[in-house]
Design a protein around this motif. Structure first.
Motif, PDB file in Angstrom:
ATOM      1  N   THR A   1       0.818  -1.222   0.000  1.00 30.11           N
ATOM      2  CA  THR A   1       0.000   0.000   0.000  1.00 30.11           C
ATOM      3  C   THR A   1       0.843   1.260   0.000  1.00 30.11           C
ATOM      4  OG1 THR A   1      -1.612  -1.226   1.313  1.00 30.11           O
ATOM      5  CG2 THR A   1      -1.914   1.153   1.199  1.00 30.11           C
ATOM      6  N   LEU A   2       1.977   1.223   0.702  1.00 29.70           N
ATOM      7  CA  LEU A   2       2.799   2.437   0.874  1.00 29.70           C
ATOM      8  C   LEU A   2       3.791   2.640  -0.271  1.00 29.70           C
ATOM      9  CD1 LEU A   2       3.722   1.907   4.645  1.00 29.70           C
ATOM     10  CD2 LEU A   2       1.890   3.351   3.743  1.00 29.70           C
ATOM     11  N   GLY A   3       3.983   1.593  -1.075  1.00 31.63           N
ATOM     12  CA  GLY A   3       5.046   1.640  -2.096  1.00 31.63           C
ATOM     13  C   GLY A   3       6.322   1.070  -1.494  1.00 31.63           C
ATOM     14  N   PHE A   4       6.914   0.098  -2.164  1.00 33.48           N
ATOM     15  CA  PHE A   4       8.060  -0.598  -1.576  1.00 33.48           C
ATOM     16  C   PHE A   4       9.311   0.277  -1.481  1.00 33.48           C
ATOM     17  CE2 PHE A   4       5.470  -4.177  -3.259  1.00 33.48           C
ATOM     18  CZ  PHE A   4       5.150  -4.718  -2.022  1.00 33.48           C
ATOM     19  N   GLU A   5       9.314   1.390  -2.232  1.00 32.61           N
ATOM     20  CA  GLU A   5      10.455   2.311  -2.145  1.00 32.61           C
ATOM     21  C   GLU A   5      10.396   3.151  -0.859  1.00 32.61           C
ATOM     22  OE1 GLU A   5       7.152   4.560  -4.079  1.00 32.61           O
ATOM     23  OE2 GLU A   5       7.952   2.515  -4.201  1.00 32.61           O
ATOM     24  N   ASN A   6       9.229   3.185  -0.226  1.00 34.01           N
ATOM     25  CA  ASN A   6       9.061   4.007   0.990  1.00 34.01           C
ATOM     26  C   ASN A   6       9.285   3.153   2.247  1.00 34.01           C
ATOM     27  OD1 ASN A   6       8.336   6.378  -0.475  1.00 34.01           O
ATOM     28  ND2 ASN A   6       6.303   5.507  -0.799  1.00 34.01           N
ATOM     29  N   TRP A   7      10.518   2.722   2.418  1.00 36.73           N
ATOM     30  CA  TRP A   7      10.862   1.804   3.497  1.00 36.73           C
ATOM     31  C   TRP A   7      11.441   2.520   4.722  1.00 36.73           C
ATOM     32  CZ3 TRP A   7      15.912   2.572   4.669  1.00 36.73           C
ATOM     33  CH2 TRP A   7      16.729   3.096   3.660  1.00 36.73           C
ATOM     34  N   GLN A   8      11.736   3.792   4.567  1.00 38.06           N
ATOM     35  CA  GLN A   8      12.505   4.495   5.606  1.00 38.06           C
ATOM     36  C   GLN A   8      11.845   4.505   6.980  1.00 38.06           C
ATOM     37  OE1 GLN A   8      11.862   5.588   2.577  1.00 38.06           O
ATOM     38  NE2 GLN A   8      13.757   6.253   1.573  1.00 38.06           N
ATOM     39  N   SER A   9      10.518   4.466   7.029  1.00 40.68           N
ATOM     40  CA  SER A   9       9.812   4.536   8.318  1.00 40.68           C
ATOM     41  C   SER A   9       9.430   3.161   8.875  1.00 40.68           C
ATOM     42  CB  SER A   9       8.536   5.385   8.170  1.00 40.68           C
ATOM     43  OG  SER A   9       8.878   6.698   7.784  1.00 40.68           O
ATOM     44  N   VAL A  10       9.867   2.106   8.199  1.00 37.20           N
ATOM     45  CA  VAL A  10       9.562   0.758   8.684  1.00 37.20           C
ATOM     46  C   VAL A  10      10.611   0.372   9.727  1.00 37.20           C
ATOM     47  CG1 VAL A  10       9.148  -1.650   8.058  1.00 37.20           C
ATOM     48  CG2 VAL A  10       8.627   0.168   6.417  1.00 37.20           C
ATOM     49  N   ALA A  11      10.184   0.153  10.967  1.00 40.84           N
ATOM     50  CA  ALA A  11      11.107  -0.153  12.067  1.00 40.84           C
ATOM     51  C   ALA A  11      11.565  -1.607  12.022  1.00 40.84           C
ATOM     52  CB  ALA A  11      10.425   0.139  13.409  1.00 40.84           C
ATOM     53  N   VAL A  12      12.783  -1.839  12.461  1.00 35.75           N
ATOM     54  CA  VAL A  12      13.323  -3.206  12.532  1.00 35.75           C
ATOM     55  C   VAL A  12      12.426  -4.086  13.404  1.00 35.75           C
ATOM     56  CG1 VAL A  12      15.252  -4.594  13.427  1.00 35.75           C
ATOM     57  CG2 VAL A  12      15.707  -2.579  12.034  1.00 35.75           C
ATOM     58  N   GLN A  13      11.922  -3.541  14.515  1.00 31.43           N
ATOM     59  CA  GLN A  13      11.046  -4.321  15.383  1.00 31.43           C
ATOM     60  C   GLN A  13       9.747  -4.679  14.670  1.00 31.43           C
ATOM     61  OE1 GLN A  13      11.816  -5.533  18.715  1.00 31.43           O
ATOM     62  NE2 GLN A  13      10.156  -6.802  17.919  1.00 31.43           N
ATOM     63  N   GLY A  14       9.268  -3.788  13.835  1.00 32.43           N
ATOM     64  CA  GLY A  14       8.070  -4.076  13.047  1.00 32.43           C
ATOM     65  C   GLY A  14       8.304  -5.202  12.053  1.00 32.43           C
ATOM     66  N   ILE A  15       9.475  -5.192  11.414  1.00 40.43           N
ATOM     67  CA  ILE A  15       9.838  -6.265  10.481  1.00 40.43           C
ATOM     68  C   ILE A  15       9.918  -7.595  11.226  1.00 40.43           C
ATOM     69  CG2 ILE A  15      11.674  -7.140   8.969  1.00 40.43           C
ATOM     70  CD1 ILE A  15      12.315  -4.223   8.246  1.00 40.43           C
ATOM     71  N   ALA A  16      10.498  -7.573  12.425  1.00 36.63           N
ATOM     72  CA  ALA A  16      10.604  -8.788  13.232  1.00 36.63           C
ATOM     73  C   ALA A  16       9.222  -9.315  13.615  1.00 36.63           C
ATOM     74  CB  ALA A  16      11.424  -8.501  14.492  1.00 36.63           C
ATOM     75  N   ASP A  17       8.347  -8.423  14.061  1.00 32.17           N
ATOM     76  CA  ASP A  17       6.988  -8.833  14.440  1.00 32.17           C
ATOM     77  C   ASP A  17       6.255  -9.440  13.246  1.00 32.17           C
ATOM     78  OD1 ASP A  17       7.078  -7.984  17.135  1.00 32.17           O
ATOM     79  OD2 ASP A  17       6.699  -5.920  16.545  1.00 32.17           O
ATOM     80  N   PHE A  18       6.441  -8.838  12.093  1.00 25.45           N
ATOM     81  CA  PHE A  18       5.798  -9.331  10.867  1.00 25.45           C
ATOM     82  C   PHE A  18       6.329 -10.730  10.518  1.00 25.45           C
ATOM     83  CE2 PHE A  18       5.642  -9.834   6.257  1.00 25.45           C
ATOM     84  CZ  PHE A  18       4.317  -9.528   5.977  1.00 25.45           C
TER      85      PHE A  18
END
Length: 342
Positions: free
Chosen positions: A156-173
């Motif tokens: 939804t956000l566009g895969f180029e817009n990764w800057q605000s994705v937190a490492v902890q969020g990636i881990a939870d996912f």
């Protein structure tokens, strides 16, 4: 009290806690309590040694006092047979008892073990993965960063817009692939993910028992990376597939690497040894792998380093020692083995 306490398990039981033990040196792997006791009593070698140590996370909590667990991240030396050096464990237990008695939870315990020589802090990726996995085990809500990560991987956000994705969020996912549409979204997103997301994501997926359908996709992705000679993509594929439920697919990717022009790349070899090590329990594959390590020329001590790492793993050790006596090996491998004893 100290005379009655011979193991960490006994210390945690005496303190009235509920507890779990994990290896966090290679994959994050829960250790069965019987297995942990056998390790503590040096009846069995430590199953996942790394750099001559057992890297442990001990999670414990007092059910009456708090639902929030405490965690000790502990590093204990192992002997040449990968068995726990009991004196170090005893030293740690005595330090705990001297500092805290058996009151190891609550405000009294805060900060008391900060300078303990056996305590360490995992790197940011490992810490995020462990936090996410623990929340899943305790059936607790994910961190505040999870929903944003879900949104990102949905595209939804566009895969180029990764800057605000937190490492902890990636881990939870990554730890919640069986929730909602997470797995489906990840499979759709995977080919489009930038390296800035791919690298931390693969550092989380290496702790996840991913399902066969996703492992097949990662195998295809890895094979394409070999064709394209894309080392970053190949390392991401190897890390992500390393703990797959279908280990045959992991082995297929490792075999493809070992039969390719990328079979002497240091990062690739180190990833196989560090993450896909269970595939090296096969003596024939181990022989080919060590031969590739012997043919690597950029890093002088790479062969020695990998040999030392793998010979400590109990399930690989006998096969690797068998390689020392093997007659039909290449001259390069024979020379590399000879240097181990020079």
């Amino acid at each position: 009290m100290t005379e009655q306490i011979a193991t960490l398990g006994q210390l945690l039981d005496a303190a009235g806690t509920t507890w779990r033990a994990f290896d966090i040196g290679r994959h994050i792997t829960k250790l069965d309590k019987k297995q942990f006791l056998a390790i503590e009593e040096t009846k069995i070698p430590y199953p996942y040694p790394l750099a001559g140590h057992a890297w442990l996370a001990i999670q414990f909590w007092d059910v009456k006092a708090s639902k929030e667990p405490y965690v000790w991240f502990l590093k204990f030396p192992l002997d040449e047979q990968s068995r726990l050096v009991s004196a170090s464990r005893d030293h740690f237990a005595n330090m705990v008892i001297e500092a805290l008695g058996t009151e190891i939870t609550g405000e009294n315990a805060e900060g008391k073990l900060d300078n303990n020589p056996y305590v360490f802090t995992p790197n940011a990726n490992k810490l995020a993965a462990f936090n996410a996995q623990v929340k899943c085990l305790l059936k607790q809500s994910a961190s505040q960063y999870y929903e944003y990560a879900q949104l990102y991987f949905s595209g939804t956000l566009g895969f180029e817009n990764w800057q605000s994705v937190a490492v902890q969020g990636i881990a939870d996912f990554a730890m919640r692939l069986d929730n909602d549409k997470n797995l489906t979204n990840l499979q759709s997103a995977w080919p489009q993910l930038p390296v800035e997301v791919l690298q931390p994501l693969s550092a989380m997926l290496e702790h996840v028992t991913i399902p066969p359908a996703f492992a097949e996709q990662l195998l295809a992705y890895g094979l394409n990376a070999i064709e394209q000679k894309d080392e970053i993509a190949l390392v991401a594929a190897l890390r992500s597939i390393s703990k797959a439920s279908a280990q045959g697919l992991t082995a297929q990717l490792v075999d493809a690497v070992l039969n390719s022009e990328m079979n002497t790349h240091s990062d690739v070899l180190l990833t196989i040894a560090g993450r896909c090590f269970s595939t090296l329990e096969d003596p024939a594959r181990l022989h080919v792998f060590m031969d590739c390590c012997a043919h690597h020329t950029d890093i002088e001590q790479l062969f020695v380093s990998i040999f030392t790492d793998l010979v400590a793993i109990p399930t690989i050790r006998p096969h690797l020692l068998g390689l020392l006596r093997l007659e039909n090996r290449s001259e390069t491998l024979a020379r590399a083995i000879g240097r181990l004893f020079s």
